[in-house]
Write a protein that holds these residues in place. Structure first.
Motif, PDB file in Angstrom:
ATOM      1  N   ASP A  28      -2.768 -10.043   1.303  1.00 23.48           N
ATOM      2  CA  ASP A  28      -3.752  -9.229   0.712  1.00 23.48           C
ATOM      3  C   ASP A  28      -3.289  -8.044   0.092  1.00 23.48           C
ATOM      4  OD1 ASP A  28      -5.899 -10.629   1.571  1.00 23.48           O
ATOM      5  OD2 ASP A  28      -5.922  -9.538   3.728  1.00 23.48           O
ATOM      6  N   ASP A  29      -1.610  -7.755   0.512  1.00 27.21           N
ATOM      7  CA  ASP A  29      -1.317  -6.577  -0.151  1.00 27.21           C
ATOM      8  C   ASP A  29       0.282  -6.907  -0.762  1.00 27.21           C
ATOM      9  OD1 ASP A  29       0.153  -6.961   2.284  1.00 27.21           O
ATOM     10  OD2 ASP A  29       0.100  -5.178   2.943  1.00 27.21           O
ATOM     11  N   VAL A  30       0.379  -8.129  -0.943  1.00 21.62           N
ATOM     12  CA  VAL A  30       1.814  -8.435  -1.660  1.00 21.62           C
ATOM     13  C   VAL A  30       1.578  -9.491  -2.833  1.00 21.62           C
ATOM     14  CG1 VAL A  30       3.804  -9.770  -1.380  1.00 21.62           C
ATOM     15  CG2 VAL A  30       3.082  -8.535   0.583  1.00 21.62           C
ATOM     16  N   GLY A  48      -1.888   3.229  -0.353  1.00 19.31           N
ATOM     17  CA  GLY A  48      -2.753   3.489  -1.676  1.00 19.31           C
ATOM     18  C   GLY A  48      -1.677   3.496  -2.724  1.00 19.31           C
ATOM     19  N   VAL A  49      -0.228   3.180  -2.584  1.00 12.12           N
ATOM     20  CA  VAL A  49       0.851   3.096  -3.665  1.00 12.12           C
ATOM     21  C   VAL A  49       1.340   1.772  -3.777  1.00 12.12           C
ATOM     22  CG1 VAL A  49       1.298   5.502  -3.380  1.00 12.12           C
ATOM     23  CG2 VAL A  49       2.803   3.933  -2.113  1.00 12.12           C
ATOM     24  N   HIS A  50       1.986   1.354  -4.815  1.00 11.28           N
ATOM     25  CA  HIS A  50       2.359   0.233  -5.091  1.00 11.28           C
ATOM     26  C   HIS A  50       4.045   0.018  -5.377  1.00 11.28           C
ATOM     27  CE1 HIS A  50      -1.806   0.064  -6.346  1.00 11.28           C
ATOM     28  NE2 HIS A  50      -1.587  -1.259  -6.204  1.00 11.28           N
ATOM     29  N   VAL A  62       8.049   3.319  -7.117  1.00 15.10           N
ATOM     30  CA  VAL A  62       6.552   3.496  -6.399  1.00 15.10           C
ATOM     31  C   VAL A  62       5.743   3.889  -7.377  1.00 15.10           C
ATOM     32  CG1 VAL A  62       5.451   4.659  -4.691  1.00 15.10           C
ATOM     33  CG2 VAL A  62       7.599   4.233  -4.182  1.00 15.10           C
ATOM     34  N   PHE A  63       4.689   3.244  -7.787  1.00 13.49           N
ATOM     35  CA  PHE A  63       3.380   3.310  -8.984  1.00 13.49           C
ATOM     36  C   PHE A  63       2.111   3.470  -8.026  1.00 13.49           C
ATOM     37  CE2 PHE A  63       7.193   1.169 -10.075  1.00 13.49           C
ATOM     38  CZ  PHE A  63       7.415   1.549 -11.131  1.00 13.49           C
ATOM     39  N   ARG A  64       1.366   4.468  -9.263  1.00 15.88           N
ATOM     40  CA  ARG A  64       0.221   4.513  -8.627  1.00 15.88           C
ATOM     41  C   ARG A  64      -0.807   3.556  -8.615  1.00 15.88           C
ATOM     42  NH1 ARG A  64      -1.186  10.051 -11.753  1.00 15.88           N
ATOM     43  NH2 ARG A  64       0.838  11.286 -10.883  1.00 15.88           N
ATOM     44  N   SER A  65      -0.394   2.532  -9.504  1.00 16.54           N
ATOM     45  CA  SER A  65      -1.250   1.247  -9.960  1.00 16.54           C
ATOM     46  C   SER A  65      -0.424  -0.049 -10.119  1.00 16.54           C
ATOM     47  CB  SER A  65      -2.213   1.467 -11.314  1.00 16.54           C
ATOM     48  OG  SER A  65      -1.411   1.277 -12.323  1.00 16.54           O
ATOM     49  N   ARG A  67      -0.884  -2.312 -12.271  1.00 16.50           N
ATOM     50  CA  ARG A  67      -0.364  -2.272 -13.751  1.00 16.50           C
ATOM     51  C   ARG A  67       0.503  -1.770 -13.942  1.00 16.50           C
ATOM     52  NH1 ARG A  67      -4.904  -1.790 -18.507  1.00 16.50           N
ATOM     53  NH2 ARG A  67      -3.489  -2.291 -20.130  1.00 16.50           N
ATOM     54  N   GLU A  68       0.984  -0.440 -13.469  1.00 17.23           N
ATOM     55  CA  GLU A  68       2.232   0.399 -13.896  1.00 17.23           C
ATOM     56  C   GLU A  68       3.526  -0.165 -13.167  1.00 17.23           C
ATOM     57  OE1 GLU A  68       1.541   4.450 -12.306  1.00 17.23           O
ATOM     58  OE2 GLU A  68       0.463   4.731 -14.076  1.00 17.23           O
ATOM     59  N   ALA A  69       3.419  -0.973 -11.955  1.00 17.64           N
ATOM     60  CA  ALA A  69       4.520  -1.603 -11.385  1.00 17.64           C
ATOM     61  C   ALA A  69       4.975  -2.825 -12.236  1.00 17.64           C
ATOM     62  CB  ALA A  69       4.140  -1.949  -9.869  1.00 17.64           C
ATOM     63  N   ARG A  70       3.526  -3.666 -12.543  1.00 19.01           N
ATOM     64  CA  ARG A  70       4.024  -4.777 -13.212  1.00 19.01           C
ATOM     65  C   ARG A  70       4.561  -4.506 -14.553  1.00 19.01           C
ATOM     66  NH1 ARG A  70      -0.664  -9.245 -12.988  1.00 19.01           N
ATOM     67  NH2 ARG A  70      -0.944  -9.489 -10.898  1.00 19.01           N
ATOM     68  N   ALA A  71       4.433  -3.397 -15.322  1.00 19.63           N
ATOM     69  CA  ALA A  71       5.055  -3.011 -16.548  1.00 19.63           C
ATOM     70  C   ALA A  71       6.337  -2.601 -16.151  1.00 19.63           C
ATOM     71  CB  ALA A  71       4.185  -1.952 -17.263  1.00 19.63           C
ATOM     72  N   ALA A  72       6.654  -1.931 -15.162  1.00 15.91           N
ATOM     73  CA  ALA A  72       8.107  -1.650 -14.728  1.00 15.91           C
ATOM     74  C   ALA A  72       8.932  -2.994 -14.602  1.00 15.91           C
ATOM     75  CB  ALA A  72       8.023  -0.759 -13.462  1.00 15.91           C
TER      76      ALA A  72
END
Length: 103
Positions: A28-30, A48-50, A62-65, A67-72
């Motif tokens: 659920d969270d990975v 609530g953080v990724h 650590v990212f807000r979304s 999408r941001e984490a995937r881009a990083a």
């Protein structure tokens, strides 16, 4: 082609060179990423953080979304030439002066 019915099915992300970064939902969270069928990293969601981790479990940020984490992660695994900058060559600093043999 029909849409995947299972959220754990692989979903391609932006292309990295000639192969896509594929994401699967492991829990659920990975969320787990692979590149060329090799583990590339994962995102865990907590409070609530990724939190993004690389292929060797190093914390990348650590990212807000998601999408941001995937881009990083995409930026971290792409070769410099694909990101838009060619790898730099060796720098010799000042050019050495060669002594000319006497004539």
């Amino acid at each position: 082609m029909s849409a995947p019915s299972d959220p754990a099915d692989a979903r391609p992300d932006v292309a990295t060179g000639d192969a896509p970064l594929l994401w699967k939902q492991a829990d659920d969270d990975v969320f787990v990423a692979t590149l060329h069928d090799e583990f590339a990293g994962f995102i865990s969601v907590s409070d609530g953080v990724h939190v993004l981790h690389g292929a060797h479990a190093q914390r990348l940020g650590v990212f807000r979304s998601q999408r941001e984490a995937r881009a990083a992660l995409l930026h971290a695994v792409r070769p410099a030439a694909v990101r838009g900058g060619a790898p730099r060559g060796r720098s010799r600093g000042r050019r050495s002066r060669r002594l000319r043999p006497p004539r």
